[in-house]
Motif scaffolding. Structure first.
Motif, short mmCIF file in Angstrom:
data_model
loop_
_atom_site.label_atom_id
_atom_site.label_comp_id
_atom_site.label_asym_id
_atom_site.label_seq_id
_atom_site.Cartn_x
_atom_site.Cartn_y
_atom_site.Cartn_z
N ASP A 58 -12.47 27.67 34.80
CA ASP A 58 -11.63 27.94 33.63
C ASP A 58 -10.18 27.50 33.84
OD1 ASP A 58 -11.94 28.63 31.01
OD2 ASP A 58 -11.50 30.74 31.27
N PHE A 59 -10.01 26.42 34.58
CA PHE A 59 -8.67 25.90 34.85
C PHE A 59 -8.07 25.27 33.59
CE2 PHE A 59 -6.17 22.06 35.97
CZ PHE A 59 -5.11 22.69 36.61
N THR A 60 -6.83 25.60 33.34
CA THR A 60 -6.07 24.91 32.30
C THR A 60 -4.86 24.26 32.97
OG1 THR A 60 -4.88 26.98 31.81
CG2 THR A 60 -6.77 26.43 30.42
N PHE A 61 -4.54 23.05 32.54
CA PHE A 61 -3.49 22.30 33.23
C PHE A 61 -2.17 23.07 33.19
CE2 PHE A 61 -0.27 18.93 33.69
CZ PHE A 61 -0.69 18.45 34.91
N ASP A 62 -1.57 23.23 34.36
CA ASP A 62 -0.37 24.05 34.50
C ASP A 62 0.84 23.28 35.03
OD1 ASP A 62 -1.21 23.62 37.08
OD2 ASP A 62 -1.77 25.71 37.47
N GLY A 63 0.71 21.96 35.16
CA GLY A 63 1.82 21.14 35.62
C GLY A 63 1.98 21.10 37.13
N LYS A 64 1.20 21.92 37.85
CA LYS A 64 1.27 21.94 39.31
C LYS A 64 0.34 20.87 39.88
CE LYS A 64 1.06 26.03 41.18
NZ LYS A 64 0.57 27.42 41.43
N PRO A 65 0.57 20.46 41.12
CA PRO A 65 -0.25 19.38 41.69
C PRO A 65 -1.69 19.82 41.97
CG PRO A 65 1.26 20.27 43.34
CD PRO A 65 1.66 20.88 42.04
N THR A 66 -2.58 18.83 42.01
CA THR A 66 -4.00 19.07 42.20
C THR A 66 -4.45 18.36 43.49
OG1 THR A 66 -4.64 17.12 40.93
CG2 THR A 66 -4.29 19.18 39.70
N ILE A 67 -5.76 18.27 43.70
CA ILE A 67 -6.26 17.64 44.93
C ILE A 67 -5.85 16.18 45.02
CG2 ILE A 67 -8.51 17.07 43.90
CD1 ILE A 67 -7.84 18.19 47.56
N ALA A 68 -5.72 15.48 43.89
CA ALA A 68 -5.31 14.07 43.92
C ALA A 68 -3.93 13.93 44.55
CB ALA A 68 -5.33 13.48 42.51
N GLU A 69 -3.01 14.83 44.15
CA GLU A 69 -1.65 14.77 44.71
C GLU A 69 -1.62 15.20 46.18
OE1 GLU A 69 -1.22 15.02 40.31
OE2 GLU A 69 -2.38 16.19 41.77
N LEU A 70 -2.50 16.13 46.55
CA LEU A 70 -2.55 16.55 47.95
C LEU A 70 -3.01 15.39 48.84
CD1 LEU A 70 -2.26 18.72 50.08
CD2 LEU A 70 -4.56 19.55 49.50
N ILE A 71 -3.98 14.63 48.36
CA ILE A 71 -4.43 13.45 49.10
C ILE A 71 -3.29 12.43 49.20
CG2 ILE A 71 -5.97 11.44 49.01
CD1 ILE A 71 -8.04 13.35 47.67
N TYR A 72 -2.62 12.17 48.08
CA TYR A 72 -1.54 11.19 48.06
C TYR A 72 -0.40 11.59 49.00
CZ TYR A 72 2.43 8.41 46.53
OH TYR A 72 3.53 7.60 46.52
N GLN A 73 0.03 12.85 48.93
CA GLN A 73 1.15 13.30 49.76
C GLN A 73 0.80 13.25 51.24
OE1 GLN A 73 3.08 16.93 48.48
NE2 GLN A 73 2.87 16.40 46.31
N THR A 74 -0.46 13.51 51.57
CA THR A 74 -0.89 13.43 52.97
C THR A 74 -0.86 12.00 53.45
OG1 THR A 74 -2.29 15.38 52.67
CG2 THR A 74 -2.75 13.99 54.58
N VAL A 75 -1.41 11.08 52.66
CA VAL A 75 -1.43 9.67 53.03
C VAL A 75 0.00 9.12 53.14
CG1 VAL A 75 -2.06 7.35 52.22
CG2 VAL A 75 -3.72 9.22 52.08
N ALA A 76 0.86 9.54 52.21
CA ALA A 76 2.26 9.06 52.21
C ALA A 76 3.12 9.79 53.24
CB ALA A 76 2.86 9.26 50.83
N GLN A 77 2.54 10.81 53.89
CA GLN A 77 3.23 11.62 54.90
C GLN A 77 4.47 12.31 54.33
OE1 GLN A 77 3.68 9.69 58.76
NE2 GLN A 77 1.91 8.37 58.36
N PHE A 78 4.34 12.77 53.08
CA PHE A 78 5.39 13.56 52.45
C PHE A 78 5.28 15.02 52.90
CE2 PHE A 78 5.56 10.72 48.38
CZ PHE A 78 6.21 9.73 49.12
N PRO A 79 6.38 15.76 52.88
CA PRO A 79 6.31 17.20 53.16
C PRO A 79 5.43 17.88 52.11
CG PRO A 79 8.59 16.44 53.17
CD PRO A 79 7.76 15.31 52.62
N ILE A 80 4.63 18.86 52.54
CA ILE A 80 3.69 19.51 51.64
C ILE A 80 3.93 21.02 51.61
CG2 ILE A 80 1.24 20.08 51.26
CD1 ILE A 80 0.58 17.34 52.50
#
Length: 263
Positions: free
Chosen positions: A55-77
């Motif tokens: 029952d997820f409704t989009f809340d503007g917070k990051p999802t698994i896609a962004e977690l993958i991207y930030q990890t690959v880009a070596q951004f702080p998480i």
């Protein structure tokens, strides 16, 4: 020095669709929560069936896609940004959106090792508060699945008790095991028969599964109309003591907790 207890990561996979991967993920997770375990669910399917079920409704917070991207880009998480909580089931989850379809390209861009991005994500000490992390995989064998298999402690393959979906199971299993050659059959790799019916052809497939895979096989999940209803209603069957599908999933949960994998 006391050793930090890591969560058990369960990857639920099958390259075929419609074989109860998401139904199994949600009911096993909810069942573990009912047994007092702290659970995190991960949706890595861009079709977002698990995310919608929660029952997820989009809340503007990051999802698994962004977690993958930030990890690959070596951004702080900041891991808290990715976690949502489902009150009804008393478990946490990281949702997916259709953006996840581009995750394979992101993973290929990783300069360290494109197959261990998930391993790096879930080895962070942030996740030690969970007893189980359950990854609901997409119906494919792409790089997302490779990452999920490699990072998992248990590879759980759902196999529909029907001749046509059952065909190719052995070939798929060999493909998945090539992704993780260190896996121990019967301990790290398990078969969950699903959608079992009280008809001769289904019984014959169940018998073949047990003959072929022995100690790898978990208790079978029967097919009932309640499964389709629970998906439409966004409910789980493990909370219904009168439902034999719910009871079957709780049997699986207790096997997973006990570490005994005999069907």
């Amino acid at each position: 020095m006391e050793q930090i207890k890591k969560p058990t990561i369960i990857c639920i996979a099958n390259e075929k669709g419609g074989v109860a991967k998401t139904t199994s993920a949600i009911n096993i997770a909810a069942g573990l929560s009912l047994r007092g375990k702290k659970v995190l669910l991960i949706d890595i399917d861009s079709q977002t069936h698990l995310t919608n079920w929660l029952d997820f409704t989009f809340d503007g917070k990051p999802t698994i896609a962004e977690l993958i991207y930030q990890t690959v880009a070596q951004f702080p998480i900041n891991h808290d940004d990715f976690i949502r909580h489902n009150e009804k089931l008393n478990l946490d989850y990281i949702p997916a959106t259709p953006m996840l379809a581009g995750a394979v390209t992101t993973l290929h861009a990783d300069q360290t090792d494109e197959t261990t991005v998930f391993t790096r994500i879930f080895s962070d000490n942030y996740f030690v508060k969970y007893d189980f992390i359950i990854i609901d995989c997409c119906p494919s064998l792409d790089l997302r699945i490779t990452n999920a298999v490699i990072c998992s402690d248990i590879l759980l393959i759902t196999v529909q008790a029907d001749p046509i979906p059952y065909q190719g199971t052995d070939k798929m299993l060999k493909t998945l095991l090539r992704m993780k050659p260190t896996a121990n059959i019967g301990e790290d790799v398990l078969i969950l028969p699903t959608m079992a019916m009280n008809i001769q052809v289904s019984k014959a497939v169940l018998e073949a599964i047990h003959t072929s895979y022995g100690s790898m096989v978990l208790p079978a999940i029967p097919f009932r109309a309640s499964v389709k209803n629970s998906s439409a209603e966004k409910t789980v069957l493990v909370k219904r003591r009168s439902d034999d599908v719910g009871r079957a999933y709780m049997n699986v949960v207790d096997v997973l907790i006990g570490g005994e994998h005999n069907g």
